[in-house]
Design a protein around this motif. Structure first.
Motif, short mmCIF file in Angstrom:
data_model
loop_
_atom_site.label_atom_id
_atom_site.label_comp_id
_atom_site.label_asym_id
_atom_site.label_seq_id
_atom_site.Cartn_x
_atom_site.Cartn_y
_atom_site.Cartn_z
N PHE A 159 5.56 4.37 2.27
CA PHE A 159 6.03 5.47 3.11
C PHE A 159 6.85 4.94 4.29
N GLU A 160 6.30 3.93 4.97
CA GLU A 160 6.95 3.40 6.17
C GLU A 160 8.27 2.71 5.84
N GLU B 274 6.99 11.82 -0.22
CA GLU B 274 6.54 12.41 1.04
C GLU B 274 7.44 11.97 2.20
N ALA B 275 7.85 10.70 2.18
CA ALA B 275 8.73 10.21 3.24
C ALA B 275 10.04 10.98 3.27
N SER C 169 0.83 -1.20 0.00
CA SER C 169 0.00 0.00 0.00
C SER C 169 0.87 1.25 0.00
N PRO C 170 0.30 2.40 -0.32
CA PRO C 170 1.07 3.65 -0.20
C PRO C 170 1.61 3.88 1.21
N ASP C 171 0.81 3.53 2.23
CA ASP C 171 1.29 3.68 3.61
C ASP C 171 2.52 2.81 3.87
N GLU C 172 2.51 1.59 3.36
CA GLU C 172 3.66 0.71 3.53
C GLU C 172 4.88 1.24 2.79
N ARG D 213 0.66 6.81 -6.78
CA ARG D 213 0.40 6.81 -5.33
C ARG D 213 1.62 6.31 -4.56
N LYS E 79 9.50 14.60 4.54
CA LYS E 79 9.24 14.74 5.97
C LYS E 79 10.46 14.41 6.83
N GLU F 232 4.30 9.06 -4.77
CA GLU F 232 4.02 10.19 -3.87
C GLU F 232 4.33 9.84 -2.41
N SER F 233 4.14 8.58 -2.04
CA SER F 233 4.45 8.17 -0.67
C SER F 233 5.95 8.19 -0.41
#
Length: 268
Positions: free
Chosen positions: A96-97, A142-143, A91-94, A135, A146, A138-139
């Motif tokens: 990012f993480e 973004e990582a 996923s995009p969250d994964e 997506r 930040k 972008e993650s």
């Protein structure tokens, strides 16, 4: 093109040479990191998910610092067996993480050794997935933004990854490949397909020079595709990687193309 203008463009050209390094693991050694390091200008250091371990990361960072080579994080998918080259349904969250975790790990090693992290380049399937999936791209962007927004994001030239980096305000380096063939849409030919790799050194070098000086690459279909070449990837795990790196450096010098790492943006 006017010959005088063409000469001026060639004289003014500058490119980065990057290489994926630090991909040994425990008792297993991969590549010729110490030998190839003096021939490149930026090193992408594996962060432990697809390859590398804390000791290898530290050793590779020390090599880069001694040679004045820019250091980048090279995060991959958590797939040691597949060397990070197999797609995973993340996923995009994964995304990012995974990026934050691996970026933080290498940044700490670099800081402990008295250096400064310069860039980030995703590895293997993570890189290729982000090249076409906005997506995920972008993650990743973004990582970086930040955690350390002054870093340069290395991504496939003209891809969703470089677009995402530019959209959020990162410096980007559009990457081209010496030993890979291209499709008409500007993506790399998948490794599982025939002729994905260029094995002839002279052919690979000619492709690199063309991309840098003309901004074009000939796709497998035969058509010429516009491409931006800020940085050239050399694969350090190939059987002839060291010889090829030497040949490419000589060819760039003969074409009056300077070699240096991209300048990072000031820290925000």
């Amino acid at each position: 093109m006017d010959p005088a203008l063409n000469l001026a463009l060639r004289t003014a050209a500058t490119v980065d040479l990057n290489c994926d390094l630090g991909e040994s693991f425990g008792a297993w050694t991969l590549g010729q990191d110490a030998e190839i390091m003096p021939l490149i200008t930026s090193a992408n250091v594996a962060c432990g998910f697809h390859a590398g371990d804390p000791g290898v990361m530290r050793q590779t960072v020390r090599l880069a610092l001694r040679q004045g080579v820019a250091i980048g994080a090279h995060p991959g998918l958590p797939d040691l067996v597949g060397f990070g080259r197999r797609n995973m349904d993340i996923s995009p969250d994964e995304a990012f993480e995974m990026t934050v975790y691996q970026l933080g790990a290498l940044a700490a090693v670099v800081r402990a050794e008295g250096g400064r992290l310069h860039h980030l380049k995703p590895h293997g399937a993570f890189y290729n997935m982000a090249a076409t999936n906005a997506r995920l791209a972008e993650s990743i962007a973004e990582a970086i933004y930040k955690v350390q927004p002054e870093l340069t994001l290395y991504g496939l030239a003209g891809s969703e990854l470089t677009k995402a980096g530019e959209k959020i305000g990162l410096t980007t380096a559009h990457e081209v490949f010496a030993d890979r063939t291209y499709q008409a849409n500007g993506t790399l030919t998948p490794r599982r397909q025939p002729d994905a790799l260029i094995t002839d050194a002279s052919t690979a070098i000619s492709q690199v020079i063309k991309m840098i000086t003309e901004g074009k690459v000939r796709a497998q279909s035969g058509e010429e595709v516009a491409i931006r070449a800020d940085t050239v990837c050399l694969h350090g795990d190939g059987a002839h990687a060291l010889d090829f790196a030497r040949q490419l450096r000589a060819a760039l010098a003969a074409a009056t193309i300077a070699v240096s790492a991209p300048r990072p943006t000031p820290a925000r």
